[in-house]
Design an enzyme around this catalytic site. Sequence first.
Site, PDB file in Angstrom:
ATOM      1  N   LYS A  19       0.805  -1.218   0.007  1.00 57.37           N
ATOM      2  CA  LYS A  19      -0.069  -0.096   0.178  1.00 57.37           C
ATOM      3  C   LYS A  19       0.805   1.453  -0.226  1.00 57.37           C
ATOM      4  O   LYS A  19       0.850   2.279  -0.740  1.00 57.37           O
ATOM      5  CB  LYS A  19      -0.983  -0.218   1.261  1.00 57.37           C
ATOM      6  CG  LYS A  19      -1.748  -1.222   1.188  1.00 57.37           C
ATOM      7  CD  LYS A  19      -2.835  -1.048   2.655  1.00 57.37           C
ATOM      8  CE  LYS A  19      -2.055  -1.203   3.727  1.00 57.37           C
ATOM      9  NZ  LYS A  19      -1.459  -2.523   4.035  1.00 57.37           N
ATOM     10  N   ARG A  93     -10.313   0.302   8.126  1.00 64.54           N
ATOM     11  CA  ARG A  93      -9.658  -1.038   8.489  1.00 64.54           C
ATOM     12  C   ARG A  93     -10.825  -1.752   9.099  1.00 64.54           C
ATOM     13  O   ARG A  93     -10.710  -2.937   9.501  1.00 64.54           O
ATOM     14  CB  ARG A  93      -8.664  -0.841   9.508  1.00 64.54           C
ATOM     15  CG  ARG A  93      -7.328  -1.138   8.544  1.00 64.54           C
ATOM     16  CD  ARG A  93      -6.407  -1.541   9.661  1.00 64.54           C
ATOM     17  NE  ARG A  93      -4.989  -1.930   9.391  1.00 64.54           N
ATOM     18  CZ  ARG A  93      -4.041  -1.365   9.059  1.00 64.54           C
ATOM     19  NH1 ARG A  93      -4.246  -0.232   8.454  1.00 64.54           N
ATOM     20  NH2 ARG A  93      -2.966  -2.023   9.254  1.00 64.54           N
ATOM     21  N   ARG A 127      11.939  -4.909   5.705  1.00 67.48           N
ATOM     22  CA  ARG A 127      11.717  -3.680   5.139  1.00 67.48           C
ATOM     23  C   ARG A 127      12.358  -2.639   6.188  1.00 67.48           C
ATOM     24  O   ARG A 127      12.730  -2.752   7.210  1.00 67.48           O
ATOM     25  CB  ARG A 127      10.156  -3.474   5.650  1.00 67.48           C
ATOM     26  CG  ARG A 127       9.627  -1.952   5.614  1.00 67.48           C
ATOM     27  CD  ARG A 127       8.219  -1.784   5.524  1.00 67.48           C
ATOM     28  NE  ARG A 127       7.526  -2.435   6.559  1.00 67.48           N
ATOM     29  CZ  ARG A 127       6.071  -2.248   6.676  1.00 67.48           C
ATOM     30  NH1 ARG A 127       5.501  -1.920   5.714  1.00 67.48           N
ATOM     31  NH2 ARG A 127       5.549  -2.984   7.591  1.00 67.48           N
ATOM     32  N   ARG A 160      10.430  -1.339  11.625  1.00 64.17           N
ATOM     33  CA  ARG A 160       9.287  -0.859  12.501  1.00 64.17           C
ATOM     34  C   ARG A 160       9.164  -1.949  13.609  1.00 64.17           C
ATOM     35  O   ARG A 160       9.531  -3.246  13.386  1.00 64.17           O
ATOM     36  CB  ARG A 160       8.189  -1.099  11.493  1.00 64.17           C
ATOM     37  CG  ARG A 160       7.718   0.082  10.917  1.00 64.17           C
ATOM     38  CD  ARG A 160       6.761   0.251  10.033  1.00 64.17           C
ATOM     39  NE  ARG A 160       5.387  -0.615  10.386  1.00 64.17           N
ATOM     40  CZ  ARG A 160       4.479  -0.491   9.624  1.00 64.17           C
ATOM     41  NH1 ARG A 160       4.418  -0.160   8.414  1.00 64.17           N
ATOM     42  NH2 ARG A 160       3.316  -1.251   9.931  1.00 64.17           N
ATOM     43  N   ARG A 171      -1.033  -9.316  12.718  1.00 64.13           N
ATOM     44  CA  ARG A 171      -1.606  -8.828  11.858  1.00 64.13           C
ATOM     45  C   ARG A 171      -2.140  -8.968  10.796  1.00 64.13           C
ATOM     46  O   ARG A 171      -3.316  -8.698  10.345  1.00 64.13           O
ATOM     47  CB  ARG A 171      -0.266  -7.646  11.374  1.00 64.13           C
ATOM     48  CG  ARG A 171       0.105  -6.668  12.538  1.00 64.13           C
ATOM     49  CD  ARG A 171       1.727  -6.014  12.044  1.00 64.13           C
ATOM     50  NE  ARG A 171       1.653  -5.296  10.811  1.00 64.13           N
ATOM     51  CZ  ARG A 171       2.593  -5.216  10.330  1.00 64.13           C
ATOM     52  NH1 ARG A 171       3.886  -5.377  10.802  1.00 64.13           N
ATOM     53  NH2 ARG A 171       2.567  -4.323   9.171  1.00 64.13           N
TER      54      ARG A 171
HETATM   55  P1  G5P Z   1       0.166   0.390   8.729  1.00 61.50           P
HETATM   56  O1  G5P Z   1       1.256   1.030   8.897  1.00 61.50           O
HETATM   57  O2  G5P Z   1      -1.114   0.839   8.361  1.00 61.50           O
HETATM   58  P2  G5P Z   1       0.039  -2.271   7.792  1.00 61.50           P
HETATM   59  O3  G5P Z   1       0.084  -3.302   8.421  1.00 61.50           O
HETATM   60  O4  G5P Z   1      -1.457  -2.178   7.091  1.00 61.50           O
HETATM   61  O5  G5P Z   1       0.433  -0.987   8.508  1.00 61.50           O
HETATM   62  P3  G5P Z   1       2.121  -1.904   5.860  1.00 61.50           P
HETATM   63  O6  G5P Z   1       3.092  -2.854   7.028  1.00 61.50           O
HETATM   64  O7  G5P Z   1       2.525  -0.432   6.149  1.00 61.50           O
HETATM   65  O8  G5P Z   1       0.800  -2.282   6.230  1.00 61.50           O
HETATM   66  P4  G5P Z   1       2.204  -1.887   3.080  1.00 61.50           P
HETATM   67  O9  G5P Z   1       2.074  -0.501   3.292  1.00 61.50           O
HETATM   68  O10 G5P Z   1       1.037  -2.431   2.673  1.00 61.50           O
HETATM   69  O11 G5P Z   1       2.277  -2.526   4.652  1.00 61.50           O
HETATM   70  O12 G5P Z   1       3.389  -2.203   2.351  1.00 61.50           O
HETATM   71  P5  G5P Z   1       4.729  -1.438   1.895  1.00 61.50           P
HETATM   72  O13 G5P Z   1       5.420  -1.009   3.060  1.00 61.50           O
HETATM   73  O14 G5P Z   1       4.467  -0.622   0.523  1.00 61.50           O
HETATM   74  O15 G5P Z   1       5.643  -2.803   1.472  1.00 61.50           O
HETATM   75  C1  G5P Z   1       6.183  -3.654   2.407  1.00 61.50           C
HETATM   76  C2  G5P Z   1       7.541  -4.084   2.262  1.00 61.50           C
HETATM   77  O16 G5P Z   1       7.686  -4.864   1.075  1.00 61.50           O
HETATM   78  C3  G5P Z   1       8.460  -2.991   2.081  1.00 61.50           C
HETATM   79  O17 G5P Z   1       9.772  -3.243   2.244  1.00 61.50           O
HETATM   80  C4  G5P Z   1       8.326  -2.660   0.566  1.00 61.50           C
HETATM   81  O18 G5P Z   1       9.750  -2.236  -0.201  1.00 61.50           O
HETATM   82  C5  G5P Z   1       8.502  -4.180  -0.299  1.00 61.50           C
HETATM   83  N1  G5P Z   1       7.861  -4.565  -1.230  1.00 61.50           N
HETATM   84  C6  G5P Z   1       6.627  -3.906  -1.987  1.00 61.50           C
HETATM   85  N2  G5P Z   1       6.443  -4.438  -2.844  1.00 61.50           N
HETATM   86  C7  G5P Z   1       7.441  -5.439  -3.440  1.00 61.50           C
HETATM   87  C8  G5P Z   1       7.590  -6.333  -4.359  1.00 61.50           C
HETATM   88  O19 G5P Z   1       6.782  -6.499  -5.165  1.00 61.50           O
HETATM   89  N3  G5P Z   1       8.495  -7.282  -3.906  1.00 61.50           N
HETATM   90  C9  G5P Z   1       9.147  -7.294  -2.804  1.00 61.50           C
HETATM   91  N4  G5P Z   1      10.172  -8.340  -2.987  1.00 61.50           N
HETATM   92  N5  G5P Z   1       9.113  -6.512  -2.019  1.00 61.50           N
HETATM   93  C10 G5P Z   1       8.150  -5.612  -2.095  1.00 61.50           C
HETATM   94  O20 G5P Z   1      -0.639   0.098  10.321  1.00 61.50           O
HETATM   95  C11 G5P Z   1       0.458  -0.423  11.312  1.00 61.50           C
HETATM   96  C12 G5P Z   1      -0.352  -0.583  12.772  1.00 61.50           C
HETATM   97  O21 G5P Z   1      -0.937   0.801  12.990  1.00 61.50           O
HETATM   98  C13 G5P Z   1      -2.337   0.735  13.534  1.00 61.50           C
HETATM   99  C14 G5P Z   1      -2.435  -0.775  13.798  1.00 61.50           C
HETATM  100  O22 G5P Z   1      -1.824  -1.416  14.926  1.00 61.50           O
HETATM  101  C15 G5P Z   1      -1.411  -1.229  12.472  1.00 61.50           C
HETATM  102  O23 G5P Z   1      -1.240  -2.851  12.932  1.00 61.50           O
HETATM  103  N6  G5P Z   1      -3.227   1.101  12.366  1.00 61.50           N
HETATM  104  C16 G5P Z   1      -4.612   1.142  12.867  1.00 61.50           C
HETATM  105  N7  G5P Z   1      -5.441   0.695  13.858  1.00 61.50           N
HETATM  106  C17 G5P Z   1      -6.713   0.783  13.628  1.00 61.50           C
HETATM  107  N8  G5P Z   1      -7.270   1.280  12.671  1.00 61.50           N
HETATM  108  C18 G5P Z   1      -6.618   1.710  11.728  1.00 61.50           C
HETATM  109  N9  G5P Z   1      -7.280   2.237  10.395  1.00 61.50           N
HETATM  110  C19 G5P Z   1      -5.362   1.626  11.744  1.00 61.50           C
HETATM  111  N10 G5P Z   1      -4.377   2.114  10.929  1.00 61.50           N
HETATM  112  C20 G5P Z   1      -3.092   1.696  11.367  1.00 61.50           C
HETATM  113 MG    MG Z   2       2.196   0.958   5.002  1.00 56.55          MG
END
Ligand code: G5P
Ligand code: MG
Length: 226
Positions: A19, A93, A127, A160, A171
């Site tokens: 995302k 979410r 990451r 993180r 998660r």
């Molecule tokens: P976040 O911060 O919203 P998540 O768990 O939804 O966290 P996250 O972990 O931020 O999502 P993402 O944004 O979907 O993941 O993914 P990203 O960061 O772009 O990519 C992940 C990794 O993969 C990176 O290193 C990237 O470089 C790599 N990558 C990307 N594409 C590829 C690919 O094609 N190949 C490879 N090999 N690598 C790749 O929420 C965090 C916490 O905050 C709270 C909760 O506690 C949550 O757990 N929170 C909420 N709580 C309640 N309600 C809400 N609305 C909340 N929002 C946040």
């Molecule tokens: Mg993210």
Amino acid sequence: MVLRTVFRAVIMGPPGSGKGTVSDRITKSFGLKHISSGDILRTNIEAKTELGLLMKSCIDQGQLVPDDVISRLILSNLRNIEQSSWLLDGFPRTVSQAESLESVCNVDTVINLNVPFVTIKDRLTSRWVHLASGRVYNTHFNPPTVPGIDDVTGEALTQRDDDTPDTVTRRLKGYEHQTQPVLEYYRSKGVLETFSGTETNKIWPHVQAFLARKIPSSSGGQAAAG
Ligand code: G5P
Ligand code: MG
């Protein structure tokens, strides 16, 4: 009469589905303002605000923070940019959060990144992030030019606290139970667009082509005459 056109999008997908990575590309290509609930929470933790201190253990354990807290926080951020086109990442979410959002505005489109869980786990443990900007790196996929250093500011990157294997598992379970129903919520409203795959670079051209068709040319970033 001058019409104001704004475009409101949400990006969804499991933790680590890309995302943040795709949001960065969308904001660069289409000029939408990016609001990430996770980035806002982490900034509060880093600044040791009252909210950050209260929410830290919840986030570190891979649990969602309470609906009323996050809804108030995000809706107040949206009020500051109501004349702009935006992209919400990480919110809503839960169905309750989606209803809170709907009480203030309609969403034009919901981009759902459908990436298998097995693909995700390795990504998160390798990451690295730049906390202040939310820029995301990966030691395999998109490494920084200098290991451990942000390309733009030269500041240190960190990992993180919720990217440990056990917390990632928690998660992903939380996503299945609490967030997947939100996909149904938006599907029933006819705004859900799903993009499936295991590589961001293959998914992205489809997202880009879809948004190019969808976004009125006058709505990038700032509200404009339409
Ligand atoms: P976040 O911060 O919203 P998540 O768990 O939804 O966290 P996250 O972990 O931020 O999502 P993402 O944004 O979907 O993941 O993914 P990203 O960061 O772009 O990519 C992940 C990794 O993969 C990176 O290193 C990237 O470089 C790599 N990558 C990307 N594409 C590829 C690919 O094609 N190949 C490879 N090999 N690598 C790749 O929420 C965090 C916490 O905050 C709270 C909760 O506690 C949550 O757990 N929170 C909420 N709580 C309640 N309600 C809400 N609305 C909340 N929002 C946040
Ligand atoms: Mg993210």
